[in-house]
Design a protein around this motif. Structure first.
Motif, PDB file in Angstrom:
ATOM      1  N   ALA A 245      -2.689  -0.363 -11.456  1.00 18.15           N
ATOM      2  CA  ALA A 245      -1.732   0.499 -11.635  1.00 18.15           C
ATOM      3  C   ALA A 245      -2.160   2.003 -11.296  1.00 18.15           C
ATOM      4  O   ALA A 245      -1.647   2.716 -10.691  1.00 18.15           O
ATOM      5  CB  ALA A 245      -0.725   0.573 -12.859  1.00 18.15           C
ATOM      6  N   GLU A 249      -0.969   4.524  -8.418  1.00 24.03           N
ATOM      7  CA  GLU A 249      -0.882   5.874  -8.571  1.00 24.03           C
ATOM      8  C   GLU A 249      -1.448   7.023  -8.270  1.00 24.03           C
ATOM      9  O   GLU A 249      -0.997   8.111  -7.742  1.00 24.03           O
ATOM     10  CB  GLU A 249      -0.358   6.007 -10.082  1.00 24.03           C
ATOM     11  N   MET A 377       2.674  -0.947 -17.107  1.00 23.81           N
ATOM     12  CA  MET A 377       2.306  -0.565 -15.973  1.00 23.81           C
ATOM     13  C   MET A 377       3.290   0.578 -15.106  1.00 23.81           C
ATOM     14  O   MET A 377       2.860   1.461 -14.608  1.00 23.81           O
ATOM     15  CB  MET A 377       2.442  -1.727 -14.785  1.00 23.81           C
ATOM     16  N   ALA A 381       2.021   4.094 -13.921  1.00 24.76           N
ATOM     17  CA  ALA A 381       2.051   4.404 -12.545  1.00 24.76           C
ATOM     18  C   ALA A 381       3.659   4.688 -12.224  1.00 24.76           C
ATOM     19  O   ALA A 381       4.528   3.753 -11.696  1.00 24.76           O
ATOM     20  CB  ALA A 381       1.747   3.032 -11.586  1.00 24.76           C
ATOM     21  N   ARG A 385       5.394   1.949  -9.163  1.00 25.69           N
ATOM     22  CA  ARG A 385       5.454   1.468 -10.403  1.00 25.69           C
ATOM     23  C   ARG A 385       5.251   0.057 -10.148  1.00 25.69           C
ATOM     24  O   ARG A 385       5.053  -0.906 -11.240  1.00 25.69           O
ATOM     25  CB  ARG A 385       6.680   1.546 -11.086  1.00 25.69           C
TER      26      ARG A 385
END
Length: 491
Positions: A245, A249, A377, A381, A385
């Motif tokens: 994650a 991101e 998560m 993120a 996501r």
């Protein structure tokens, strides 16, 4: 520069070791035994490359049992007088074809490597031309991307059990032996069949898992090993999902920052995060369509997955910006149709992801635990996501324990330092994985850092490419802490 130590193991002893990694137990075992060979012939797609097969045991614990053919391809060194040996490439994926890489994509390797080495690769067991795992297309299509409640959790458990039984029936005994430990023993058999006393290896992405496992099983047979965009096979489910994650991101953050400074981004000057949030809302409501597939609805997972894929190469970033712009709520009509499951009768399809569930133990007790992973998560993120990693626990739900090749801390004691080539903003194999693998390797590894973007760095950065080539040809590793500057994405 760090110079690689010469092996402390004599060649006679190395030759006496069997392909299973077991030490000789008596005088008879010390005599080299003839092994299987590869019958090289011109490849059908390109006769300038050679293709062949190697007969190997399905189950290495029963070497005299059922066998399968491992498909390989080779391009011989362009300068025989300068030939150093064989460079074996470990393909990624899981499911990438090493045969195709050699036959149609040999430009991935520098002219210097092609001059000095025979370039050899293969389709790992259970993939491509190497007795692929095949399963019912209908059952594969029923696997959900995300789970919505306990009822769907229970249905997926039952569906995965049906799928596993179907794959096993259609594939045969190999289905239960596609793990990377088995593949590492295949790799050593390839080394022996090529006549190489020690292995020179370059693994990419999932192929680094193969290299790591080989180095654990056969430490004194490693001549040189490059692990590009390394996997970290020491992580439990929470750490696996969290690191993925954060990695996803970070890649999206870098794309947004590039868009703000680049004249090549069609979204320059827009609030990309706001546009992206609106797209996620429409996807959740079932009203977002893929501009590349008119009429096909994009789920939130698919929206994130497709964007993530376009982050792999920086020259795809302008395309990602254009893709987002074409879905702009201000210009895109709310017409979406479901891409529902269509019956395909008794059709079958290859399923290369089967290896993942034999390499990773990702247990989830119930929907409540699963939903907790999703919430966490999403906090890590908030934009991207649903990174692809979130699909793994669903796909592997119900896999019998213990798995064949479970996660563990690396135990590598090679005579040479392995070279880790890592990218700071890699969207798939995060830099957090590379630094953790480097810590596990200790003095048996060297981390080479590319300060830029993209999945992999050997073909992206001439600095990284040069360091890798020097290591493979001259056995000179970069100094610890060496880094290469970023190359700005195209504008």
């Amino acid at each position: 520069m760090l110079r690689v130590r010469k092996s402390t193991v004599g060649w006679a002893v190395a030759l006496a070791l069997t392909a299973t990694g077991l030490a000789p137990v008596g005088p008879a075992a010390a005599r080299p035994q003839p092994g299987p060979t590869i019958d090289w012939r011109p490849c059908l797609k390109d006769a300038t490359a050679e293709c062949g097969t190697l007969s190997l045991p399905v189950d290495w614990r029963r070497p005299r049992g059922e066998r399968f053919d491992l498909a390989l391809a080779r391009r011989t060194a362009t300068d025989p007088s300068a030939r150093t040996g064989v460079l074996v490439f470990g393909p990624g994926g899981p499911g990438d074809s090493g045969v195709d890489r050699v036959v149609t994509g040999s430009s991935r390797f520098s002219a210097e490597l092609r001059r000095r080495f025979d370039i050899v690769s293969f389709d790992p067991r259970g993939t491509g031309r190497s007795h692929p795992v095949v399963c019912s297309t209908d059952l594969l299509a029923r696997q959900p991307q995300l789970l919505a409640d306990q009822a769907q959790f229970d249905a997926t458990l039952a569906g995965n059990a049906l799928l596993q039984a179907d794959c096993r029936a259609r594939t045969g005994p190999l289905y239960d032996h596609v793990d990377t430990t088995s593949a590492a023993r295949d790799l050593d058999a390839v080394r022996a069949a090529l006549g190489e006393r020690r292995l020179t290896f370059h693994g990419s992405s999932y192929g680094t898992l193969l290299g790591q496992r080989y180095a654990e099983l056969f430490p004194h047979r490693v001549r040189a090993m490059v692990l590009e965009a390394a996997m970290d096979h020491s992580l439990g489910i929470r750490a696996f999902l969290d690191t993925q994650a954060v990695t996803a991101e970070d890649a999206f953050d870098e794309f947004v920052a590039w868009c703000a400074r680049s004249t090549g981004c069609v979204l320059k000057g827009r609030d990309i995060r706001k546009v992206w949030a609106e797209l996620h809302g429409r996807a959740a409501g079932g009203t977002l369509t893929d501009p590349d597939r008119p009429g096909v609805a994009l789920t939130p997972f698919e929206l994130s997955r497709l964007a993530h894929k376009k982050l792999y190469e920086t020259h795809w970033w302008p395309e990602l910006a254009g893709w987002i712009a074409r879905m702009d709520p201000a210009t895109t009509p709310n017409t979406a149709s479901s891409a529902g499951v269509r019956s395909t009768g008794d059709a079958v399809a290859p399923y290369p992801f089967a290896v993942f569930c034999q390499d990773w133990s990702l247990p989830v007790r119930d929907y409540r635990e699963y939903a907790g992973h999703l919430r966490r998560m999403a906090r890590l993120a908030p934009d991207l996501r649903y990174p692809p990693a979130v699909f793994a626990p669903v796909t592997c739900l119900g896999t019998p324990a213990p798995v064949a090749n479970p996660q563990h801390r690396l135990r590598v004691r090679t005579d040479v330092p392995l070279l880790l080539a890592a990218t700071v903003h890699d969207p798939a194999s995060g830099y957090n994985w590379a630094t953790n693998v480097a810590r596990q390797l200790g003095g048996h590894g060297v981390l080479l850092t590319y300060q830029g973007w993209g999945h992999g760095s050997y073909t992206t950065s001439p600095c990284v490419g040069g360091a890798v080539d020097r290591y493979l040809t001259s056995l000179v590793a970069p100094r610890p802490g060496t880094s290469c500057p970023a190359i700005e994405p195209p504008s």
